[in-house]
Design a protein around this motif. Structure first.
Motif, mmCIF file in Angstrom:
data_model
loop_
_atom_site.group_PDB
_atom_site.id
_atom_site.type_symbol
_atom_site.label_atom_id
_atom_site.label_comp_id
_atom_site.label_asym_id
_atom_site.label_seq_id
_atom_site.Cartn_x
_atom_site.Cartn_y
_atom_site.Cartn_z
ATOM 1 N N SER A 51 34.638 63.606 50.845
ATOM 2 C CA SER A 51 35.090 62.216 50.752
ATOM 3 C C SER A 51 35.681 61.868 49.398
ATOM 4 N N ALA A 52 35.768 62.854 48.489
ATOM 5 C CA ALA A 52 36.275 62.586 47.137
ATOM 6 C C ALA A 52 37.697 62.028 47.163
ATOM 7 N N HIS A 53 38.509 62.519 48.109
ATOM 8 C CA HIS A 53 39.903 62.067 48.179
ATOM 9 C C HIS A 53 40.019 60.597 48.553
ATOM 10 N N LEU A 54 38.982 60.048 49.194
ATOM 11 C CA LEU A 54 39.031 58.654 49.641
ATOM 12 C C LEU A 54 38.941 57.673 48.478
ATOM 13 N N ILE A 55 38.402 58.129 47.355
ATOM 14 C CA ILE A 55 38.305 57.231 46.187
ATOM 15 C C ILE A 55 39.181 57.685 45.030
ATOM 16 N N LYS A 56 39.845 58.826 45.201
ATOM 17 C CA LYS A 56 40.640 59.381 44.103
ATOM 18 C C LYS A 56 41.705 58.406 43.616
ATOM 19 N N ASN A 57 42.422 57.771 44.543
ATOM 20 C CA ASN A 57 43.508 56.860 44.175
ATOM 21 C C ASN A 57 43.149 55.388 44.371
ATOM 22 N N THR A 58 41.852 55.121 44.522
ATOM 23 C CA THR A 58 41.413 53.741 44.720
ATOM 24 C C THR A 58 41.539 52.945 43.425
ATOM 25 N N LYS A 59 42.036 51.739 43.554
ATOM 26 C CA LYS A 59 42.167 50.853 42.396
ATOM 27 C C LYS A 59 40.974 49.906 42.357
ATOM 28 N N PHE A 60 40.197 49.992 41.280
ATOM 29 C CA PHE A 60 39.000 49.178 41.141
ATOM 30 C C PHE A 60 39.287 47.963 40.273
ATOM 31 N N GLU A 61 38.806 46.807 40.705
ATOM 32 C CA GLU A 61 38.892 45.629 39.848
ATOM 33 C C GLU A 61 37.904 45.764 38.698
ATOM 34 N N GLU A 62 36.726 46.324 38.988
ATOM 35 C CA GLU A 62 35.746 46.666 37.957
ATOM 36 C C GLU A 62 35.166 48.019 38.349
ATOM 37 N N ARG A 63 35.406 49.033 37.550
ATOM 38 C CA ARG A 63 35.073 50.395 37.950
ATOM 39 C C ARG A 63 33.572 50.582 38.151
ATOM 40 N N PRO A 64 33.171 51.092 39.333
ATOM 41 C CA PRO A 64 31.748 51.380 39.579
ATOM 42 C C PRO A 64 31.348 52.720 38.970
ATOM 43 N N ILE A 65 30.069 52.977 38.923
ATOM 44 C CA ILE A 65 29.562 54.290 38.534
ATOM 45 C C ILE A 65 29.695 55.210 39.744
ATOM 46 N N LEU A 66 30.302 56.370 39.552
ATOM 47 C CA LEU A 66 30.556 57.307 40.639
ATOM 48 C C LEU A 66 29.504 58.407 40.636
ATOM 49 N N ILE A 67 28.772 58.520 41.736
ATOM 50 C CA ILE A 67 27.703 59.512 41.873
ATOM 51 C C ILE A 67 28.133 60.532 42.917
ATOM 52 N N SER A 68 28.137 61.793 42.549
ATOM 53 C CA SER A 68 28.547 62.857 43.461
ATOM 54 C C SER A 68 27.339 63.663 43.940
ATOM 55 N N ILE A 69 27.366 64.017 45.217
ATOM 56 C CA ILE A 69 26.321 64.893 45.752
ATOM 57 C C ILE A 69 26.500 66.309 45.223
ATOM 58 N N HIS A 70 27.750 66.692 44.971
ATOM 59 C CA HIS A 70 28.045 68.050 44.527
ATOM 60 C C HIS A 70 28.405 68.086 43.043
ATOM 61 N N GLU A 71 28.245 69.235 42.441
ATOM 62 C CA GLU A 71 28.470 69.401 41.008
ATOM 63 C C GLU A 71 29.962 69.291 40.657
ATOM 64 N N GLY A 72 30.232 68.861 39.411
ATOM 65 C CA GLY A 72 31.591 68.882 38.889
ATOM 66 C C GLY A 72 32.455 67.699 39.278
ATOM 67 N N GLN A 73 31.863 66.669 39.850
ATOM 68 C CA GLN A 73 32.628 65.489 40.246
ATOM 69 C C GLN A 73 31.850 64.229 39.858
ATOM 70 N N GLY A 74 32.561 63.147 39.675
ATOM 71 C CA GLY A 74 31.910 61.875 39.403
ATOM 72 C C GLY A 74 31.362 61.750 37.991
ATOM 73 N N ASP A 75 30.646 60.644 37.754
ATOM 74 C CA ASP A 75 30.057 60.380 36.439
ATOM 75 C C ASP A 75 28.694 61.040 36.289
ATOM 76 N N ILE A 76 28.016 61.195 37.426
ATOM 77 C CA ILE A 76 26.678 61.774 37.421
ATOM 78 C C ILE A 76 26.442 62.374 38.808
ATOM 79 N N THR A 77 25.620 63.379 38.896
ATOM 80 C CA THR A 77 25.361 64.005 40.188
ATOM 81 C C THR A 77 24.021 63.539 40.759
ATOM 82 N N TYR A 78 23.859 63.752 42.034
ATOM 83 C CA TYR A 78 22.598 63.395 42.686
ATOM 84 C C TYR A 78 21.439 64.175 42.067
ATOM 85 N N SER A 79 21.646 65.456 41.811
ATOM 86 C CA SER A 79 20.563 66.275 41.252
ATOM 87 C C SER A 79 20.127 65.749 39.886
#
Length: 510
Positions: free
Chosen positions: A108-136
């Motif tokens: 689902s990473a592609h669904l937010i890749k080009n999303t324009k945020f009015e106020e950027r949220p914290i991005l949490i990824s289930i998998h390593e190497g993506q987002g601001d922080i991972t689930y683990s």
């Protein structure tokens, strides 16, 4: 009492009972509760507060369940999104809900890749190497002790976005009380039992998926999941995990019972089948009985907004029946109004078709759409929720749903209900599926058009027209004036017809 407390009670009641299974991963209620608390601690440290929104772009997996319960314990709002939505619709949901966190996975990473945020949220990824922080990292940095929030049963628990078969998806806020009442009604109406086991096959962004999860927790049951629905894999899971109850869409049941592997297993532990989301053909009902041999087989009719309208438990004797009002419910059938507002007092007699409206006093009823007062005013009037569905009550006080108000065809001054025509055409032995709609016509106002999926490509419009002419249940003015042959009926993942995607290629006038 809020849902987070209910989970704690369940974990204390049967700590060693298996709560969730995904492949080789198994959590007892005690183990699951500890991980939920650790994730809740980390989310709270990152700034998640009461009624903040957590948007979730995940398939059904253990991490999805843990995020759900951590959010409930913090009094925040779990907002799962259908991964099949178009990017523009995802963008709409992001802006609409103003998410403070977005949880996603690789698919689902592609669904937010080009999303324009009015106020950027914290991005949490289930998998390593993506987002601001991972689930683990959330789990590993957490503590089992977090600061409890003061949560009221009327606080919003989830926002579920409707599938949007027309227009943009609408957010449906549902409180802790709504969700608890709906889950308890589901347990009673479907004859579930303590320590039941079910498949989490319907995605958690759907009200059916949420209901399966909550029902199992309230019963100290076991929730068995796989991120993707594979009929052969799920048949094996039903057998190996000794699944006792299923809650699926008709399409899912179809794929299970017609799999070649369905003949391998006996399914001796399976007691209850429940379906919702779309009608089920009598042939499929019979096939489900033949393969699964359930003790109970229930048709659940409801919506995201108000979970239960009616349920029917004798579908073999009355196929197509939606049954009687649910545990917390009252319904009425009123004079339908396609271009006007019907009154809740304009009741139709038994046997006549009317619009189905549902009492908003129900504990299962939402209070209105998220950021959509216009849609709320249209749907809720004088204490009643207008479903937009058409139906009739038979002599045994049972409801039958026959179509939608906005699908009702106005032709030559006559009100024509598409389902009446579709049910006749479906009796033709070479018709696999059919949808009947009204198309604009200069002379008649609207013309009856049938979109048909046939088994034999040699079937012609003339043959189907002759069949309709000779059928004793169909008046002449109701006959389709055009047939459109298509390879399949476009549907949402829940099995609902996507009318806006019907097209007019290969049409034949009669």
């Amino acid at each position: 009492m809020h849902l987070g407390t209910h989970f704690t009670f369940t974990a204390n009641r049967y700590p060693n009972q298996v709560a969730i299974v995904q492949g080789n991963r198994r959590y007892t209620y005690e183990q699951l509760d500890k991980e939920i608390n650790r994730v809740a601690y980390s989310l709270q440290k990152l700034g998640l507060g009461k009624q903040d929104r957590v948007m979730v772009l995940l398939k059904n997996r253990i991490e999805t369940v843990i995020i759900y319960w951590a959010v409930q314990k913090l009094g925040a709002i779990f907002t799962p999104i259908n991964l099949r939505l178009a990017p523009d619709d995802i963008q709409h949901c992001v802006i609409d809900v103003e998410a403070k966190f977005i949880v996603f996975e690789t698919t689902s990473a592609h669904l937010i890749k080009n999303t324009k945020f009015e106020e950027r949220p914290i991005l949490i990824s289930i998998h390593e190497g993506q987002g601001d922080i991972t689930y683990s990292e959330l789990r590993d940095r957490g503590s089992e002790t977090f600061t409890p929030a003061s949560i009221n049963e009327d606080d919003i628990s989830v926002i579920l976005y409707t599938s949007g078969t027309s227009g943009k998806p609408k957010g449906v806020p549902r409180s802790h009380k709504n969700e608890y009442a709906s889950s308890m009604a589901h347990i009673v109406q479907c004859h579930y039992q303590n320590l039941d086991k079910t498949l989490g096959a319907v995605q958690i962004y759907h009200t059916m998926g949420i209901r399966s999860l909550l029902a199992m927790v309230l019963l100290n049951g076991t929730y068995v999941i796989s991120p993707d629905f594979d009929p052969d894999e799920y048949l094996e899971m039903i057998d190996e995990e000794k699944i006792t109850c299923l809650y699926l869409t008709p399409t899912m049941y179809h794929d299970l019972v017609y799999s070649k592997k369905a003949k391998i297993y006996t399914f001796n532990d399976l007691n209850t089948l429940v379906y919702a989301g779309a009608p089920m053909s009598f042939d499929l009902i019979k096939k489900c009985y033949e393969v699964f041999k359930p003790k109970h087989f229930i048709n659940h009719y409801g919506s995201t907004e108000i979970y239960t309208f009616t349920t029917c438990s004798n579908i073999m004797e009355k196929p197509g029946c939606a049954g009687k009002p649910g545990l917390h419910q009252n319904i009425r059938l009123v004079v339908p109004g396609k271009n006007r507002k019907p009154s809740p007092e304009s009741l139709v007699p038994h046997g006549e078709v009317g619009e189905i409206i549902v009492d908003m006093q129900s504990y299962e009823a939402f209070k209105g759409y998220w950021n959509r007062p216009d849609a709320t005013r249209k749907a809720i009037r004088e204490g009643w929720y207008y479903t937009g569905d058409l139906g009739y009550i038979d002599e045994e006080e049972d409801l039958f749903v026959v179509g939608r108000v906005d699908e009702m065809i106005l032709s030559g001054g006559e009100n024509i209900h598409p389902q009446d025509i579709a049910s006749v055409i479906m009796e033709h032995n070479q018709v696999d599926e059919v949808v009947v709609v009204g198309e604009e016509d200069k002379r008649w106002g609207q013309m009856v058009v049938a979109y048909v999926v046939v088994k034999d490509p040699q079937v012609t419009a003339q043959e189907l027209d002759q069949f309709c002419k000779e059928h004793k249940k169909l008046s002449n003015f109701m006959r389709p004036r055009k047939y459109v042959f298509i390879p399949k009926i476009p549907k949402t993942s829940a099995g609902k017809i996507m009318y806006r995607k019907l097209n007019s290629h290969d049409s034949e006038d009669t």
